[in-house]
Structures are given as C-alpha cells and as structure tokens.
Design a protein around this motif. Structure first.
Motif, PDB file in Angstrom:
ATOM      1  N   GLY A 157       2.619  11.736  11.408  1.00 13.29           N
ATOM      2  CA  GLY A 157       3.601  12.304  12.325  1.00 13.29           C
ATOM      3  C   GLY A 157       4.243  11.285  13.247  1.00 13.29           C
ATOM      4  N   ASP A 158       3.859   9.998  13.135  1.00 12.38           N
ATOM      5  CA  ASP A 158       4.438   8.970  13.996  1.00 12.38           C
ATOM      6  C   ASP A 158       5.833   8.551  13.564  1.00 12.38           C
ATOM      7  OD1 ASP A 158       2.130   7.914  15.902  1.00 12.38           O
ATOM      8  OD2 ASP A 158       1.219   8.310  13.963  1.00 12.38           O
ATOM      9  N   ASN A 159       6.146   8.763  12.288  1.00 14.49           N
ATOM     10  CA  ASN A 159       7.449   8.394  11.715  1.00 14.49           C
ATOM     11  C   ASN A 159       7.753   6.907  11.870  1.00 14.49           C
ATOM     12  OD1 ASN A 159       9.676   9.347  10.234  1.00 14.49           O
ATOM     13  ND2 ASN A 159      10.976   9.340  12.043  1.00 14.49           N
ATOM     14  N   ARG A 160       6.719   6.086  11.806  1.00 11.83           N
ATOM     15  CA  ARG A 160       6.903   4.642  11.965  1.00 11.83           C
ATOM     16  C   ARG A 160       6.836   3.880  10.660  1.00 11.83           C
ATOM     17  NH1 ARG A 160       3.372   1.984  16.771  1.00 11.83           N
ATOM     18  NH2 ARG A 160       3.454   0.257  15.294  1.00 11.83           N
ATOM     19  N   TRP A 161       6.139   4.411   9.686  1.00 18.54           N
ATOM     20  CA  TRP A 161       5.858   3.614   8.491  1.00 18.54           C
ATOM     21  C   TRP A 161       6.503   4.183   7.224  1.00 18.54           C
ATOM     22  CZ3 TRP A 161       2.025   5.095  12.080  1.00 18.54           C
ATOM     23  CH2 TRP A 161       1.677   4.084  12.970  1.00 18.54           C
ATOM     24  N   VAL A 162       7.347   5.217   7.395  1.00 13.74           N
ATOM     25  CA  VAL A 162       8.083   5.754   6.253  1.00 13.74           C
ATOM     26  C   VAL A 162       9.093   4.703   5.788  1.00 13.74           C
ATOM     27  CG1 VAL A 162       9.613   7.584   5.451  1.00 13.74           C
ATOM     28  CG2 VAL A 162       7.788   8.100   7.092  1.00 13.74           C
ATOM     29  N   ASN A 163       9.068   4.379   4.519  1.00 12.57           N
ATOM     30  CA  ASN A 163       9.975   3.379   3.939  1.00 12.57           C
ATOM     31  C   ASN A 163       9.840   1.997   4.576  1.00 12.57           C
ATOM     32  OD1 ASN A 163      11.197   5.129   2.040  1.00 12.57           O
ATOM     33  ND2 ASN A 163      12.540   5.951   3.617  1.00 12.57           N
ATOM     34  N   ALA A 164       8.704   1.729   5.211  1.00 11.00           N
ATOM     35  CA  ALA A 164       8.494   0.386   5.766  1.00 11.00           C
ATOM     36  C   ALA A 164       8.582  -0.667   4.672  1.00 11.00           C
ATOM     37  CB  ALA A 164       7.129   0.315   6.460  1.00 11.00           C
ATOM     38  N   PRO A 192      -1.922 -10.685   2.089  1.00  8.75           N
ATOM     39  CA  PRO A 192      -1.304  -9.761   3.051  1.00  8.75           C
ATOM     40  C   PRO A 192      -0.958  -8.422   2.422  1.00  8.75           C
ATOM     41  CG  PRO A 192       0.315 -11.361   2.297  1.00  8.75           C
ATOM     42  CD  PRO A 192      -0.996 -11.749   1.663  1.00  8.75           C
ATOM     43  N   MET A 193      -1.192  -7.368   3.183  1.00  9.86           N
ATOM     44  CA  MET A 193      -0.918  -6.008   2.727  1.00  9.86           C
ATOM     45  C   MET A 193       0.045  -5.326   3.691  1.00  9.86           C
ATOM     46  SD  MET A 193      -3.554  -2.793   2.182  1.00  9.86           S
ATOM     47  CE  MET A 193      -4.287  -3.492   0.717  1.00  9.86           C
ATOM     48  N   LEU A 194       1.052  -4.656   3.131  1.00 12.18           N
ATOM     49  CA  LEU A 194       2.020  -3.908   3.921  1.00 12.18           C
ATOM     50  C   LEU A 194       1.843  -2.420   3.647  1.00 12.18           C
ATOM     51  CD1 LEU A 194       5.634  -4.815   4.720  1.00 12.18           C
ATOM     52  CD2 LEU A 194       5.145  -2.499   3.899  1.00 12.18           C
ATOM     53  N   TYR A 195       1.740  -1.648   4.703  1.00 12.09           N
ATOM     54  CA  TYR A 195       1.461  -0.209   4.617  1.00 12.09           C
ATOM     55  C   TYR A 195       2.749   0.594   4.716  1.00 12.09           C
ATOM     56  CZ  TYR A 195      -0.131   4.384   6.351  1.00 12.09           C
ATOM     57  OH  TYR A 195      -0.340   5.717   6.543  1.00 12.09           O
ATOM     58  N   SER A 196       2.914   1.565   3.803  1.00  9.62           N
ATOM     59  CA  SER A 196       4.092   2.430   3.835  1.00  9.62           C
ATOM     60  C   SER A 196       3.687   3.835   3.411  1.00  9.62           C
ATOM     61  CB  SER A 196       5.184   1.885   2.908  1.00  9.62           C
ATOM     62  OG  SER A 196       6.430   2.484   3.173  1.00  9.62           O
ATOM     63  N   ASP A 197       3.966   4.824   4.266  1.00  7.57           N
ATOM     64  CA  ASP A 197       3.477   6.178   4.008  1.00  7.57           C
ATOM     65  C   ASP A 197       4.619   7.181   3.923  1.00  7.57           C
ATOM     66  OD1 ASP A 197       4.301   6.642   6.620  1.00  7.57           O
ATOM     67  OD2 ASP A 197       2.280   6.744   7.465  1.00  7.57           O
ATOM     68  N   ASN A 198       4.275   8.464   3.970  1.00  3.32           N
ATOM     69  CA  ASN A 198       5.249   9.547   3.953  1.00  3.32           C
ATOM     70  C   ASN A 198       5.196  10.337   5.263  1.00  3.32           C
ATOM     71  OD1 ASN A 198       6.147   9.274   1.074  1.00  3.32           O
ATOM     72  ND2 ASN A 198       3.988   9.706   0.712  1.00  3.32           N
ATOM     73  N   PRO A 225      -3.678   5.233  11.849  1.00  7.47           N
ATOM     74  CA  PRO A 225      -2.855   6.281  12.455  1.00  7.47           C
ATOM     75  C   PRO A 225      -3.303   7.699  12.110  1.00  7.47           C
ATOM     76  CG  PRO A 225      -1.720   5.374  10.565  1.00  7.47           C
ATOM     77  CD  PRO A 225      -2.983   4.568  10.732  1.00  7.47           C
ATOM     78  N   ASN A 226      -4.076   7.846  11.031  1.00  6.47           N
ATOM     79  CA  ASN A 226      -4.390   9.184  10.530  1.00  6.47           C
ATOM     80  C   ASN A 226      -5.736   9.722  10.981  1.00  6.47           C
ATOM     81  OD1 ASN A 226      -2.027   9.816   8.812  1.00  6.47           O
ATOM     82  ND2 ASN A 226      -2.663   7.974   7.716  1.00  6.47           N
ATOM     83  N   HIS A 252       0.860  -1.177   0.000  1.00  8.61           N
ATOM     84  CA  HIS A 252       0.000   0.000   0.000  1.00  8.61           C
ATOM     85  C   HIS A 252       0.897   1.227   0.000  1.00  8.61           C
ATOM     86  CE1 HIS A 252      -3.589   2.417   1.833  1.00  8.61           C
ATOM     87  NE2 HIS A 252      -3.199   2.859   0.649  1.00  8.61           N
ATOM     88  N   ALA A 253       1.098   1.781  -1.179  1.00  5.88           N
ATOM     89  CA  ALA A 253       1.938   2.968  -1.342  1.00  5.88           C
ATOM     90  C   ALA A 253       1.075   4.188  -1.031  1.00  5.88           C
ATOM     91  CB  ALA A 253       2.503   3.019  -2.762  1.00  5.88           C
ATOM     92  N   PHE A 254       0.825   4.397   0.249  1.00  9.50           N
ATOM     93  CA  PHE A 254      -0.155   5.386   0.666  1.00  9.50           C
ATOM     94  C   PHE A 254       0.322   6.811   0.397  1.00  9.50           C
ATOM     95  CE2 PHE A 254      -1.800   8.230   4.047  1.00  9.50           C
ATOM     96  CZ  PHE A 254      -3.117   8.247   3.633  1.00  9.50           C
ATOM     97  N   ASN A 255      -0.461   7.515  -0.413  1.00  3.09           N
ATOM     98  CA  ASN A 255      -0.220   8.921  -0.731  1.00  3.09           C
ATOM     99  C   ASN A 255       1.106   9.149  -1.444  1.00  3.09           C
ATOM    100  OD1 ASN A 255      -1.573  11.459  -0.598  1.00  3.09           O
ATOM    101  ND2 ASN A 255      -0.145  12.156   0.965  1.00  3.09           N
ATOM    102  N   TRP A 256       1.604   8.115  -2.129  1.00  2.00           N
ATOM    103  CA  TRP A 256       2.814   8.273  -2.935  1.00  2.00           C
ATOM    104  C   TRP A 256       2.448   8.936  -4.263  1.00  2.00           C
ATOM    105  CZ3 TRP A 256       6.513   3.469  -3.105  1.00  2.00           C
ATOM    106  CH2 TRP A 256       6.796   3.038  -1.798  1.00  2.00           C
ATOM    107  N   ARG A 257       3.320   9.798  -4.735  1.00  2.00           N
ATOM    108  CA  ARG A 257       3.163  10.337  -6.088  1.00  2.00           C
ATOM    109  C   ARG A 257       3.344   9.218  -7.099  1.00  2.00           C
ATOM    110  NH1 ARG A 257       7.191  13.092  -7.506  1.00  2.00           N
ATOM    111  NH2 ARG A 257       6.172  14.361  -9.108  1.00  2.00           N
TER     112      ARG A 257
END
Length: 474
Positions: free
Chosen positions: A369-376, A359-365, A329-330, A39-44
C-alpha cells in the motif's frame, strides 16, 4: 616519463592486449556471478514472460520469482504457505506458465531464480486439524481433473498425500526469538490464538520430497534458489536437502534477517553460524544496517568506505545486496527498516556502483500500500544504475574521497561514483596524479547526461549537488 596528456593513447594500446586476454579468459571462465537481480515480487509468471524483452533491455540478467508450487489465496503471503510441492498451481500461474516464462527469459540470456520454502507448510488449522498435506479436499480436486493436474505434475503420485503428522515438529509457537532452539524448532505464529505454520522436520522422507522438488525446478531451467526463512532451520536440514548435486551450477542464498553485522546479537546467533555451517550466500543485512546508519541522521558517508573491514558487510562472494526486500514493507515488525525514498535511491547508487556482492532491485504490485516500488524495475534512474553496474563489472574499486556528506570512488578506469547525502552542495578536490582514470576524456553521468567529468590536471574538484548521486562512465 610519458605526458599525462598522452595517457589515453597508452591506455588504448594496453587495452588491445587486455582485450585479447579477456577474450581468452571468457572462454575458460564461468559467467560473472554479480549480475543484477530483479526481484519480481508476486508477479504472475505470464507477466514476467510478457516483459522479457524490457527486462533484458533494462540490463537485468537474473529474475527472482515468488514461490512456485501448489498454494491458494490471493494475498501475497499465501505464496509462502505451501500445500503441495509436487506441482505448480497458484494465482501466479501453473507449471506450464512457469516453464514458458523460464524459456522466454532463457532465450534472452536471463536466468530465473526461484524463491523456495523448506521450513513449513500452510497454516490451514481453520480448515482442518490434521497434518496430512495437501489434504483430502485438494486430492479430490486433483482426481476430478486428473488429466490436467497430472499434466502439470513435477513428481510423485497425486492420488495420495505427500506429508503426514510424522513430518512435523511440535505444535508450539516461537515465544523467545533470541532462543536459537525455539526459532529453529517451533512454529511461526501470528498471535491471538493463531496455530502457526506447521514446522517441518528434516527426516529422510521430507528431505527426499524437497530434493525431488528442487531437482524438478532445476530441470525446468531454474538457476538459483532463495531459501525463505533460513533463520528458522538448522543448517543440518538445509545441507541435507541442498546436496552438492542439486547445488551444482546453482546460486543459493538464504534469508537470515539481522539488525546488523559483527557484534549484533542476531548476527552472532543466526547469520554467523549459517555462514559458517553452509556454503550458501545470504542477504547482506549487515550492509543494509550500515547503509541505514550512514544515510540516517548523524550518520557519516565515510562509514561506507570499507564496511567489510569492520564486520558490517558480508564477504563479496556470499553477499546479496539490497535497499529493500519484500519482508520489510509487508510485515509490520520490519517496517522500521524502510529508508527515506531519496536515501533509498542514493543507497541503490552505492550498491550498483560498488564492487562486491550481487545487487538486487525490488519491484512489487503495491502489496504494502506504500505505492513506492510499483514498476521500480523500469524507473529510468534505476535502469541507469544497472547499466553502470554492468559496464563496471570486473573492475577494481578505490575510494577517492569521503566525509560526513559525501563518498566518491572509482571503478577501474571505466567509471566514477559520487554520492552527496546532505542538503547542501559539496565541492571536493581530489588528487589525480596517481589515479588510473583517463585524462582529457569525458566521463558522462549515466543519471544526468549533462554532467561531465573531464580531468585535465593533477587536481580535479568534484562539485556534488545536494541529495544526489552521480555515476559517470567513460
């Protein structure tokens, strides 16, 4: 009886027969549907395209991208407020960028899924009081650069609005979230006088526009749809839009957030009817609740032996499994669902190790503000779990041992998963006399190559370090 020491040779001979069968089966059967989703959440879209090689090399075979249509505003939630379905134009990119991304991923054997919003349009009460979408200001922008906007058009006539007041339900906010009628017919509102997201009705005009939009995405190469806010639409609306023709060759799943499985009020009111009245898959919130319970204080890992049997997981063919979704988280109301970081990693080992669901893996930008899932998506341990999942696909699962702290199961004869949630080491002896696992053969941990299992007799003792997962592969 053939000696256990010679079991690998017997298995090797059998594997040639199995290989021949699998080759023939692969020709006749469709591709496996349990490939891992990123899940490339909010990726360009351009960023997804730029990372196409890395995504492929990491083992993901599906990428879910954020909603693609006309929307504005830099905040992540603005992507969930459509202004116009007839073209893709938002801060993540336009139709051309979206098409280029899909092509780049297709060339690498990766499928694109699109997040779609069918329930509502943008909350623009602060801009205007009418319900004509996209509105006169947007139409004027289109007219001012007609060549560009017509060049990125998906369908329709951009000189006119596509929706009017007749296409929306009453301007009333949901107050009672236990009332199915309210939830599916009134607006999602933010409180403090917020007018809410204008709620679409499933009339013939709305249905026709949304069908054209989904068909256009399909024509661009999209292979799956995530239905946002599926909880807020009657099944009749979703079924009218998602015809058998549109769904042919597509993977469709909905977002129906619940606090558990069978016996939970939200499950009984919303998710169970959704599963009964559509043929779509869904986020496996029942399993997510079971994971949180098992890993939580006082929970037991034995709760994860067979959650389906006790109504706390969806049928494997209809389940999208996860440890975190973008809403958790949002949105303040769902943050209680965030797991402890170590527990989340152990839960990933479970969903990527088990047989069942997609299975789905979440990765955001870092939108939250948690800074946990950036580049996960590019974490070495999570990529190793994806590799285990890909290697073990198509094999059966058998639990070898379970208890308050630990769960150990095998995947065919290819791999073994062991999870210890507790703060102390655990030693677990397991009878191997009736196991299909190979003897006198190394099973090496995908997460820590120094850890090796080698079965040499009828009992093997698994030594599990505290708060760790092992995913051994032959």
């Amino acid at each position: 009886m053939i000696s256990r020491a010679f079991r690998p040779f017997r298995a090797l001979r059998a594997s040639f027969r199995t290989l021949a069968f699998l080759v023939l089966a692969a020709i006749a059967a469709p591709a496996a549907q349990a490939d891992a989703i990123l899940h490339a959440f909010n990726w360009r879209y351009a960023d997804v395209q730029a990372r196409a090689d890395q995504i492929r090399d990491a083992g993901y075979r599906i990428v879910l991208v954020s909603p693609a249509y006309k929307s504005e505003g830099s905040a992540w939630w603005a992507r969930y407020q459509p202004q116009d379905f007839r073209l893709i134009h938002n801060p993540l990119g336009d139709t051309t960028a979206f098409r280029n991304m899909v092509t780049a991923l297709q060339q690498r054997g990766i499928r694109v899924y699109a997040d779609i919003v069918m329930n509502h349009m943008a909350n623009e009460a602060f801009k205007r009081s009418d319900l004509n979408y996209p509105g006169s200001a947007v139409l004027s922008t289109y007219a001012g650069n007609a060549t560009y906007y017509n060049g990125i058009r998906l369908f329709g006539d951009l000189r006119n609005n596509v929706l009017s007041g007749n296409d929306f339900g009453p301007a009333r906010c949901i107050v009672d979230y236990n009332n199915v009628w309210e939830v599916q017919n009134y607006r999602l509102c933010g409180g403090s006088g917020d007018a809410g997201l204008p709620d679409l009705v499933g009339n013939s005009w709305v249905v026709a526009q949304q069908q054209q939009y989904l068909q256009a995405l399909k024509n661009l190469g999209v292979k799956g749809f995530r239905i946002d806010a599926a909880k807020h639409m009657p099944a009749s609306f979703m079924n009218a839009v998602l015809t058998p023709t549109i769904k042919s060759g597509m993977h469709v799943f909905g977002e129906v957030i619940t606090g558990g499985g069978a016996g939970n009020g939200e499950y009984d009111r919303f998710l169970a009817p959704y599963l009964r009245d559509t043929d779509h898959a869904a986020y496996d919130f029942p399993l997510h609740n079971q994971l949180r319970s098992a890993f939580g204080f006082g929970g037991r890992m034995s709760q994860l032996v067979d959650p389906l049997a006790v109504g706390q997981a969806l049928q494997p063919s209809r389940a999208i499994t996860f440890t975190i979704t973008h809403d958790i988280p949002n949105n303040g109301g769902f943050r209680y669902l965030i797991m402890d970081p170590t527990d989340e990693t152990l839960a990933y080992a479970y969903i990527f190790g088990r047989n069942g669901g997609v299975p789905m893996l979440y990765s955001d930008n870092n939108e939250s503000g948690d800074n946990r899932w950036v580049n996960a998506w590019n974490r070495s341990d999570l990529k190793a779990m994806v590799r285990f999942h890909n290697t073990a696909q198509g094999t059966d699962q058998q639990v070898l041992a379970s208890g308050d702290c630990h769960l150990i199961f095998r995947r065919g004869d290819r791999g073994i998963v062991a999870i210890n949630k507790c703060g102390n080491s655990v030693a677990v002896p397991v009878n191997m006399n009736n196991s299909v696992l190979w003897w006198n053969t190394d099973y090496r941990d995908a997460l820590d190559s120094m850890s090796v299992v080698r079965i040499t007799n009828g009992t093997y003792t698994f030594n599990l370090p505290p708060r760790r997962a092992r995913m051994w592969l032959r």
